[in-house]
Design an enzyme around this catalytic site. Structure first.
Site, PDB file in Angstrom:
ATOM      1  N   ASP A  54       0.832  -1.199   0.000  1.00 60.63           N
ATOM      2  CA  ASP A  54       0.000   0.000   0.000  1.00 60.63           C
ATOM      3  C   ASP A  54       0.872   1.256   0.000  1.00 60.63           C
ATOM      4  OD1 ASP A  54      -2.196   1.620   0.154  1.00 60.63           O
ATOM      5  OD2 ASP A  54      -3.002   0.732   1.994  1.00 60.63           O
ATOM      6  N   ASP A  55       0.741   2.050  -1.045  1.00 59.25           N
ATOM      7  CA  ASP A  55       1.412   3.364  -1.125  1.00 59.25           C
ATOM      8  C   ASP A  55       2.935   3.293  -1.211  1.00 59.25           C
ATOM      9  OD1 ASP A  55      -1.165   4.278  -0.757  1.00 59.25           O
ATOM     10  OD2 ASP A  55      -0.721   5.545   0.977  1.00 59.25           O
ATOM     11  N   CYS A  93      -6.167   3.782  -3.720  1.00 60.80           N
ATOM     12  CA  CYS A  93      -6.315   2.365  -3.349  1.00 60.80           C
ATOM     13  C   CYS A  93      -7.467   1.596  -3.999  1.00 60.80           C
ATOM     14  CB  CYS A  93      -6.498   2.249  -1.845  1.00 60.80           C
ATOM     15  SG  CYS A  93      -5.282   3.105  -0.860  1.00 60.80           S
ATOM     16  N   ARG A  97      -7.352  -1.653  -6.829  1.00 59.85           N
ATOM     17  CA  ARG A  97      -7.696  -3.037  -6.474  1.00 59.85           C
ATOM     18  C   ARG A  97      -8.848  -3.554  -7.338  1.00 59.85           C
ATOM     19  NH1 ARG A  97      -5.162  -3.317  -1.068  1.00 59.85           N
ATOM     20  NH2 ARG A  97      -3.787  -1.523  -1.192  1.00 59.85           N
ATOM     21  N   LYS A 147      -5.244  -6.186   3.240  1.00 57.48           N
ATOM     22  CA  LYS A 147      -6.193  -5.078   3.041  1.00 57.48           C
ATOM     23  C   LYS A 147      -7.036  -5.281   1.787  1.00 57.48           C
ATOM     24  CE  LYS A 147      -6.196  -0.256   1.638  1.00 57.48           C
ATOM     25  NZ  LYS A 147      -5.404   0.965   1.455  1.00 57.48           N
ATOM     26  N   HIS A 149     -10.400  -3.481   0.731  1.00 59.02           N
ATOM     27  CA  HIS A 149     -10.758  -2.135   0.252  1.00 59.02           C
ATOM     28  C   HIS A 149     -11.624  -2.098  -1.006  1.00 59.02           C
ATOM     29  CE1 HIS A 149      -9.400   2.320   0.691  1.00 59.02           C
ATOM     30  NE2 HIS A 149     -10.653   2.081   1.022  1.00 59.02           N
ATOM     31  N   SER A 172      -8.396   0.804   4.641  1.00 56.00           N
ATOM     32  CA  SER A 172      -7.101   1.397   5.008  1.00 56.00           C
ATOM     33  C   SER A 172      -6.911   1.483   6.515  1.00 56.00           C
ATOM     34  CB  SER A 172      -6.971   2.802   4.410  1.00 56.00           C
ATOM     35  OG  SER A 172      -7.043   2.732   3.011  1.00 56.00           O
ATOM     36  N   HIS A 253       1.196   2.215   4.265  1.00 49.02           N
ATOM     37  CA  HIS A 253       0.220   3.314   4.321  1.00 49.02           C
ATOM     38  C   HIS A 253       0.240   3.951   5.720  1.00 49.02           C
ATOM     39  CE1 HIS A 253      -3.726   5.274   4.322  1.00 49.02           C
ATOM     40  NE2 HIS A 253      -3.888   4.987   3.040  1.00 49.02           N
ATOM     41  N   ASP A 305       0.008  -0.509  -4.845  1.00 45.61           N
ATOM     42  CA  ASP A 305      -1.351  -0.204  -5.332  1.00 45.61           C
ATOM     43  C   ASP A 305      -1.486   1.191  -5.918  1.00 45.61           C
ATOM     44  OD1 ASP A 305      -1.282   1.246  -2.913  1.00 45.61           O
ATOM     45  OD2 ASP A 305      -3.421   0.917  -2.553  1.00 45.61           O
ATOM     46  N   ASN A 306      -0.523   2.064  -5.626  1.00 45.32           N
ATOM     47  CA  ASN A 306      -0.499   3.396  -6.249  1.00 45.32           C
ATOM     48  C   ASN A 306       0.882   3.988  -5.983  1.00 45.32           C
ATOM     49  OD1 ASN A 306      -2.732   3.817  -3.658  1.00 45.32           O
ATOM     50  ND2 ASN A 306      -0.763   4.857  -3.520  1.00 45.32           N
ATOM     51  N   LYS A 321       1.156   9.895  -4.959  1.00 45.13           N
ATOM     52  CA  LYS A 321      -0.161   9.258  -4.823  1.00 45.13           C
ATOM     53  C   LYS A 321      -1.276  10.288  -5.017  1.00 45.13           C
ATOM     54  CE  LYS A 321      -3.126   7.125  -1.327  1.00 45.13           C
ATOM     55  NZ  LYS A 321      -3.252   6.665   0.063  1.00 45.13           N
TER      56      LYS A 321
HETATM   57 CA   LIG Z   1      -2.850   2.889  -1.525  1.00 48.94          CA
END
Ligand SMILES: [Ca+2]
Length: 488
Positions: A54-55, A93, A97, A147, A149, A172, A253, A305-306, A321
């Site tokens: 994540d991130d 996010c 996904r 996660k 989401h 998140s 994240h 994811d980003n 992001k």
């Molecule tokens: Ca993310």
């Protein structure tokens, strides 16, 4: 398989020993061929492990140039595998996904302006066909650990989308139990000051659809280790059959909670500590695959994811992001399958989250759903380094939420609102606007953008957007006082 023998042939067999001999030989050849086909199918139907961070920023790991964070396991993964230097996720996010699960531009399968929040009454529609469902049809064991989401209501959770097993946080790690207008499950409106929880809200740890535990701030330090342990258990349990493990970590994240063993150990503060713990987790997974003798039939992909936030490093990309600059949407991506994916290589081909479903499903011997439009394509030839392999994306569209912000064709990228044109081959950092020198390219890209009007739309919901999943009486899974929802 039983080999049928023609009755006439049986009669013939009884009459002549020579015929008996040749029929036996034929049956042996047939049996051999069937076995050979069986073996070759086994060879091309690998296990799949998709690790989603994540991130994580483009240059937050060694293989993508980090000098700050030590990532020996990812370094080795890249040495043994292939870097995808232009793998697009999404600016944030939930859309990212959705693309991964459905093989589509996020806007087609989850047309929301931002991300999903706890207690939202919408989510990824159960009618969407996910990569997990398609692999399950091919006989794979499936698990999502981490996660999710894509909606926290029971109707939207992973087991309704093809996963046999789920363990993790459904959204998140900075999200309070409810957003504006949603009441807590005690019926009282949630005071404004408590909605965000200052980045340390109580979080519902789920096993399947049951809330196991209220995760508080300090508990977050155990997340990477717990997800990793769950992942190893799943791999070991399914070592004798085909499996798909989706491992989306809550790290890195905000809020940042590295495990105790990693706190203060990196040279890059708590963010670096957490990146290094993620690297440890990747090492654990790959070691398990090796130790179980599965490395020759397991495709592992590592992704983010980003784009990274300002805590991380996206160099040489511009932006962070949330943006449609390259730094907002490209992640540091590595594909690993020893013997099948060429070791120590890299590809700049345009690929992305939406290509995972078509690629995995084809490798598993299945086909993507034929009753709906998908935007992704099979990128196995690119992963395998086949000569002349081409990106499925002659044109790539950059959406931020519902709005089309940029379009790319070949090296050219046009930001629509700013009217800026960049050549990504010579200017990966999007620093020099070359609109004036390339009026024809600008016209061509603008026309390509306009082609989306009648499909996903340039802003708002387009005709090609499929319906969101919707439920009535949505409620948070956990309230601010830590009470679990008990009617699941
Ligand atoms: Ca993310």
């Amino acid at each position: 398989m039983k080999i049928q023998v023609d009755p006439q042939m049986q009669a013939k067999l009884k009459r002549t020993p020579t015929a008996q001999h040749s029929l036996l030989r034929m049956m042996c050849v047939a049996a051999f061929l069937l076995t050979a086909i069986g073996i070759s199918q086994a060879e091309v139907t690998p296990n799949f492990i998709f690790i989603n961070i994540d991130d994580l920023g483009y240059a937050d790991i060694g293989p993508f140039g980090s000098k700050l964070n030590r990532t020996p396991h990812l370094d080795r993964m890249a040495q043994e595998g292939r870097k995808l230097t232009c793998f697009y996720a999404a600016p944030v996010c939930s859309p990212s996904r959705a693309a991964l699960m459905t093989g589509c531009y996020p806007k087609r399968s989850l047309s929301i302006p931002g991300v999903l929040f706890p207690g939202n009454d919408v989510g990824l529609a159960p009618e969407e066909v996910t990569v997990a469902e398609l692999l399950k049809q091919q006989g794979y064991a499936t698990a999502c650990i981490g996660k999710w989401h894509l909606g926290d209501q029971p109707e939207f959770l992973p087991r309704r989308q093809g996963f046999d097993y789920y363990f993790g946080l459904p959204y998140s790690n900075d999200m309070g139990p409810a957003k504006d207008g949603v009441k807590s499950n005690l019926g009282a409106p949630i005071p404004q000051r408590k909605r965000k929880g200052k980045g340390q809200p109580p979080l519902p740890m789920l096993r399947n659809e049951t809330v196991l535990q209220r995760v508080l701030a300090h508990d977050q330090t155990t997340l990477v280790a717990r997800y990793t342990e769950e992942a190893l258990t799943f791999i070991r349990k399914n070592k004798d059959q085909r499996f798909f493990l989706y491992l989306p970590h809550s790290a890195v994240h905000f809020p940042i909670y590295p495990g105790e063993a990693f706190q203060g150990k990196s040279n890059n503060g708590i963010y670096g500590d957490w990146v290094e713990e993620v690297d440890w987790s990747v090492g654990q997974v790959l070691d398990a695959v090796r130790e179980l003798g599965l490395s020759e039939n397991t495709l592992v992909i590592f992704a983010s994811d980003n784009g990274g936030t300002r805590r991380g490093v996206n160099a040489p990309l511009r932006g962070y992001k949330g943006s449609t600059f390259e730094g907002g949407m490209r992640g540091p991506t590595i594909a690993w399958w020893p013997g099948k994916i060429p070791a120590g290589t890299a590809t700049p081909a345009v690929t992305g989250m939406m290509d995972i479903l078509p690629t995995f499903v084809k490798l598993a011997g299945g086909s993507p759903p034929a009753d709906r439009k998908l935007d992704g394509g099979d990128i196995w030839p690119i992963l395998a380094g086949e000569p002349g392999a081409k990106s499925p994306h002659d044109v790539f569209y950059y959406y931020r939420g519902l709005k089309l912000q940029a379009v790319r064709s070949g090296p050219w990228k046009l930001h629509l609102a700013q009217q800026t044109l960049y050549n990504l081959e010579t200017d990966i950092g999007e620093s020099t606007n070359v609109t004036a020198a390339n009026p024809q390219v600008v016209r061509r890209l603008r026309a390509l953008a306009d082609q989306m009007k009648d499909d996903l739309g340039l802003d708002g919901i387009g005709p090609g957007c499929r319906p969101l999943g919707k439920v009535s009486n949505a409620q948070p899974l956990i309230s601010h006082d830590g009470t679990f929802r008990s009617d699941l």
